[in-house]
Scaffold this active site. Structure first.
Site, PDB file in Angstrom:
ATOM      1  N   ASP A   1       0.808  -1.216   0.000  1.00  0.00           N
ATOM      2  CA  ASP A   1       0.000   0.000   0.000  1.00  0.00           C
ATOM      3  C   ASP A   1       0.837   1.260   0.000  1.00  0.00           C
ATOM      4  OD1 ASP A   1      -2.771  -0.096  -0.112  1.00  0.00           O
ATOM      5  OD2 ASP A   1      -2.880  -1.062   1.843  1.00  0.00           O
TER       6      ASP A   1
HETATM    7  C1  BGC Z   1       0.124   1.665   6.145  1.00  0.00           C
HETATM    8  C2  BGC Z   1      -0.052   0.421   5.390  1.00  0.00           C
HETATM    9  C3  BGC Z   1      -1.511   0.246   5.108  1.00  0.00           C
HETATM   10  C4  BGC Z   1      -2.058   1.481   4.414  1.00  0.00           C
HETATM   11  C5  BGC Z   1      -3.521   1.336   4.065  1.00  0.00           C
HETATM   12  C6  BGC Z   1      -0.488   2.804   5.401  1.00  0.00           C
HETATM   13  O1  BGC Z   1      -0.344   3.966   6.128  1.00  0.00           O
HETATM   14  O2  BGC Z   1       1.481   1.880   6.343  1.00  0.00           O
HETATM   15  O3  BGC Z   1       0.452  -0.688   6.104  1.00  0.00           O
HETATM   16  O4  BGC Z   1      -1.676  -0.845   4.283  1.00  0.00           O
HETATM   17  O5  BGC Z   1      -1.835   2.606   5.169  1.00  0.00           O
HETATM   18  O6  BGC Z   1      -4.411   2.057   4.774  1.00  0.00           O
HETATM   19  C1  NOJ Z   2      -1.672  -3.649   5.462  1.00  0.00           C
HETATM   20  C2  NOJ Z   2      -2.837  -3.616   4.550  1.00  0.00           C
HETATM   21  O1  NOJ Z   2      -4.006  -3.945   5.259  1.00  0.00           O
HETATM   22  C3  NOJ Z   2      -2.642  -4.571   3.393  1.00  0.00           C
HETATM   23  O2  NOJ Z   2      -3.734  -4.505   2.524  1.00  0.00           O
HETATM   24  C4  NOJ Z   2      -1.362  -4.284   2.675  1.00  0.00           C
HETATM   25  O3  NOJ Z   2      -1.189  -5.264   1.680  1.00  0.00           O
HETATM   26  C5  NOJ Z   2      -0.193  -4.278   3.626  1.00  0.00           C
HETATM   27  N1  NOJ Z   2      -0.443  -3.400   4.732  1.00  0.00           N
HETATM   28  C6  NOJ Z   2       1.100  -3.865   2.936  1.00  0.00           C
HETATM   29  O4  NOJ Z   2       1.100  -2.526   2.618  1.00  0.00           O
END
Ligand code: BGC
Ligand code: NOJ
Length: 812
Positions: free
Chosen positions: A487
């Site tokens: 993400d």
């Molecule tokens: C986080 C990720 C997460 C994303 C989605 C980011 O700030 O670091 O781990 O998947 O937000 O909301």
């Molecule tokens: C947490 C999120 O919920 C997931 O969708 C994502 O793949 C991982 N972080 C990696 O960014």
């Protein structure tokens, strides 16, 4: 250093001191009613949706931490001393404190000045209420005069509004009290048909429903004035902050025990039967009263607890293993399966790191959660797949998140996370392999919840694949969109304004940046579609998917390979990410694992080479980091990833979700020792001994462990709600132990450590109990299978519908 121990025979983790490094929590409820509960009684409850139907308040980011929950105060009326048997919130020095987190329940007990108190918290299966079952015993040889106070603080339903909209909310709170039951009915007078209740089995000496009356201004839960003075005034709040406090007084003879039951519950009335008498503003209690009456009875409570135990016995019995490693046994048989249920239920919504108001159900997250859950309650997995597909868009793309209460896609976040569609195929494939319920593919499912847009689930899956084919970049690799699995790799987000969302502020047209991760996921999904089409007798379609997968594999070998490992992506300028050429972020973990799983470059030796690079550059004692070197400065064109300090989260922590992909890859190339070694590095039980470093719960996986570049190397964060749960379960059970559901039966292909002499697996699969015994006779990975004593060819045990099948597996 440890703060407790595993009690495997009771399937419990026992915490033996209350001041753990962080609150160590558990979950109550598995269906509609949920609660989070910490080892000191902290936490909150909600009905279905942690944002929209919050029953009790919780203040995240509080100081001291974890203040607020399901509290009980006891008071010795001889000397006025009071304490909390759960330690918080009063923090008295307790004797024999212990907290036992079990499967869907938590027991906390302690002794103070000769008074033993034990609390058992749980949600009866099928009900929308939680029970606090309290037993108080006088261990001294004197008569004791005691008071007890229960305490909860109600949330005014929408947790986001509750925490922000004070000008309204301080005026709307409403309650009713009848006998020993406190009813919270804010907004019941208007459009809500639901209310909460807090009941007690004992007659009351008094109660409070207004927070200020209980605590008095400038005091807190650690020292409520009502408890200090043993005085309550039957406050009936209108507005301000509604609370529920029962006040009891009783005496205990030497050795005497008293059992008190509290119920905190949720109830909905039919819209036309809300009030009684009709025309009044009083809650019609005819529906809820029998439920309250039932569970205030200790026998019903004991029975409900038995049901809960049976429910978990049945869930866990689906898969039980006996291996030479206790960390494998404990985590597979108990805690990892349990965590898979919790992630299935709550996706990434409510934990001590997810506030319940930020995110609902994630599309890619919930599809992956299915992978570790589907064997437990397949009917619920089926419904989840259909719900997820309902939030898919006609383009084949998908809303990235949806709210569980409404099942609507979240417009604020939107779609265009270009990996999302592939996960629907992979989630559905896992369901089909587990159940052979091919009928699910014929279910009519709308797009974006729009009536009239219904198409079969099979067509939804086809559109998932088509979405990627419609979004191909300059090298022939899939475009990344807002992000792929990671993400934080936001290659079309050039945001210079502080605070803008990296995921939703899309400032580039998205026609250049490409993802090797989406390529691998696409191939995995297309391979499943090929198998599914074949099964359905659609040879043309099967050929189409086969061809699409092969073509993408060719492109990835050509444009997704850096010489020693797989590249991660191409950015908006067409430059490589995850390459020797880069100053930071030279190698990323995701493509090494996923390309192996997609079979890209397997024959060509690329996978083995990539896994060597993982071992050299990414593997650490605390697990495998996501990338190396971490980004040391902020790169505008990469989005969120370099916003994290080096070694944290996506910028080079051990992002545990990705580690099992490498374990699976190691199994694919046949290195059982390495697969097991990586498995054990992040197995929570195996990290129990370093709980002072790890700091999160030793019974569940956390999302992230600070990486080698961080000064807090080894420290975990974001426990519980992470795709790590499902993927580790898949890696250890399906690939390392090698018992893997397939479309036509159970595939058995263990790839275990050379030192293992053997192990056993009991697996319920499509109505058959498989008793699998594996013995090692050589040091390789050559498998021979004997089904009910007869040798079979290959590694697939076809499902035949017998009630029991015994399988002997010889590894040579
Ligand atoms: C986080 C990720 C997460 C994303 C989605 C980011 O700030 O670091 O781990 O998947 O937000 O909301
Ligand atoms: C947490 C999120 O919920 C997931 O969708 C994502 O793949 C991982 N972080 C990696 O960014």
């Amino acid at each position: 250093m440890q703060f407790g121990y595993f009690d495997d025979s009771n399937r419990e983790y026992v915490i033996s001191q209350p001041d753990t490094p962080l609150p160590w929590i558990n979950y109550l409820g598995a269906e509609d009613y949920f609660g989070l509960i910490s080892n000191t009684g902290g936490g909150y409850s909600f009905y279905q949706d942690a944002r929209l139907r919050r029953l009790t308040r919780y203040r995240y980011n509080n100081v001291p931490t974890d203040m607020g929950g399901r509290y009980l105060y006891l008071r010795d009326n001889a000397d006025g001393q009071y304490w909390s048997p759960t330690w918080m919130p009063t923090q008295n020095q307790l004797e024999d404190y212990s907290c036992r987190h079990g499967m869907g329940y938590t027991k906390i007990g302690s002794t103070f000045n000769g008074i033993r108190a034990d609390l058992r918290y749980f949600v009866p299966p099928g009900e929308t209420l939680e029970i606090w079952d309290v037993t108080i015993k006088n261990l001294t040889d004197e008569d004791r005069q005691l008071s007890a106070f229960s305490s909860v603080e109600f949330c005014l339903w929408d947790a986001n509004d509750d925490a922000t909209n004070f000008q309204r909310n301080l005026n709307i709170g409403e309650l009713e009290v009848q006998d020993s039951v406190i009813y919270h009915k804010t907004e019941y007078r208007e459009r809500r048909n639901h209310f909460a209740y807090f009941a007690c089995s004992e007659p009351l000496a008094g109660f409070e429903t207004q927070r200020e009356a209980f605590l008095v201004p400038y005091r807190g839960y650690q020292n409520p004035q009502a408890v200090l003075r043993d005085v309550t005034n039957k406050s009936l709040t209108v507005g301000w902050s509604p609370v529920g406090v029962h006040h009891l007084r009783f005496s205990l003879a030497p050795g005497e025990t008293r059992r008190v039951i509290f119920l905190l519950g949720y109830f909905e009335n039919p819209a036309d039967q809300k009030f009684s008498p009709p025309g009044s503003q009083k809650i019609n209690k005819a529906g809820v009263e029998p439920i309250i009456e039932k569970y205030l009875n200790p026998q019903a409570v004991d029975q409900a607890f038995e049901h809960l135990k049976q429910y978990w016995q049945a869930n866990l019995n689906v898969l039980q293993v006996v291996t030479p490693d206790q960390h494998v046994n404990r985590v597979v048989n108990i805690w990892n399966a349990y965590q898979c249920m919790v992630t299935f239920n709550l996706s990434r919504s409510a934990s001590y790191f997810e506030s319940g108001i930020g995110r609902g159900m994630g599309f890619r997250d919930s599809n992956q959660d299915l992978l570790g859950f589907v064997q437990m309650v397949p009917e619920r997995a089926r419904q989840r797949i259909l719900d997820l597909a309902t939030t898919q868009l006609e383009s084949g793309g998908a809303y990235h998140q949806y709210q569980p209460l409404t099942n609507r896609g979240n417009d604020a976040v939107g779609g265009n996370f270009n990996d999302d569609p592939a996960w629907l195929v992979l989630g559905t494939a896992a369901y089909l392999k587990e159940t052979a319920d091919w009928g699910i593919l014929d279910e009519a499912v709308p797009f974006d919840n729009k009536p009239g847009s219904e198409a079969s689930l099979f067509e939804h899956l086809e559109r998932s694949i088509q979405y990627t084919l419609d979004n191909i970049g300059p090298h022939g690799l899939p475009l990344i969109g807002r992000a792929d699995w990671n993400d934080c790799l936001n290659l079309n987000t050039f945001s210079e304004k502080p605070g803008e969302s990296f995921q939703t502020t899309t400032s580039r047209d998205g026609k250049v940046a490409e993802s090797v991760v989406v390529a691998a996921l696409f191939i995995m999904a297309a391979n499943e579609m090929q198998a599914i089409s074949n099964h359905l007798g659609m040879g043309d379609k099967a050929a189409f998917y086969k061809n699409a997968a092969e073509k993408m594999a060719g492109v990835t070998r050509k444009h997704g390979w850096d010489g020693d490992w797989f590249l991660r992506a191409y950015d908006h300028f067409g430059d490589v990410i995850g390459s020797q050429e880069c100053e930071d972020g030279k190698i990323f973990i995701e493509p090494q694992g996923l390309c192996a799983m997609a079979g890209i470059g397997l024959k060509e030796g690329m996978v083995e080479k990539a896994l060597e690079a993982v071992q050299t550059h990414l593997a650490t004692t605390h697990g495998i980091v996501l990338l190396d070197p971490p980004y040391h400065d902020y790169h505008l064109h990469l989005g969120e990833i370099s916003s994290y300090p080096p070694g944290y989260k996506e910028n080079g922590s051990v992002f545990c979700h990705t580690n099992p992909w490498i374990m699976i890859a190691e199994s694919i190339v046949g290195d059982g020792d390495r697969a097991m070694d990586y498995y054990l590095r992040i197995n929570p039980s195996n990290r129990e001994a370093i709980s002072d470093v790890h700091r999160c719960e030793p019974y569940v996986y956390a999302q992230t462990i600070a990486g080698k570049a961080a000064d807090r190397f080894g420290e975990a964060k974001n426990s519980w709600l992470t795709g790590t749960a499902a993927w580790n379960f898949v890696a250890i059970t399906q690939w390392i132990l090698g018992v893997r559901p397939d479309y036509d039966g159970l595939r058995i292909e263990p790839v275990v450590s050379k030192n293992w002499k053997g192990f056993k697996v009991r697996r319920q699969f499509r109505g058959t109990l498989y008793e699998i015994e594996v013995v090692r006779e050589g040091t390789g990975n050559n498998i021979s299978l004997f089904v009910n004593g007869k040798k079979i060819e290959g590694t697939l045990v076809e499902a035949v519908g017998a009630s029991q099948v015994s399988v002997k597996v010889v590894i040579a």
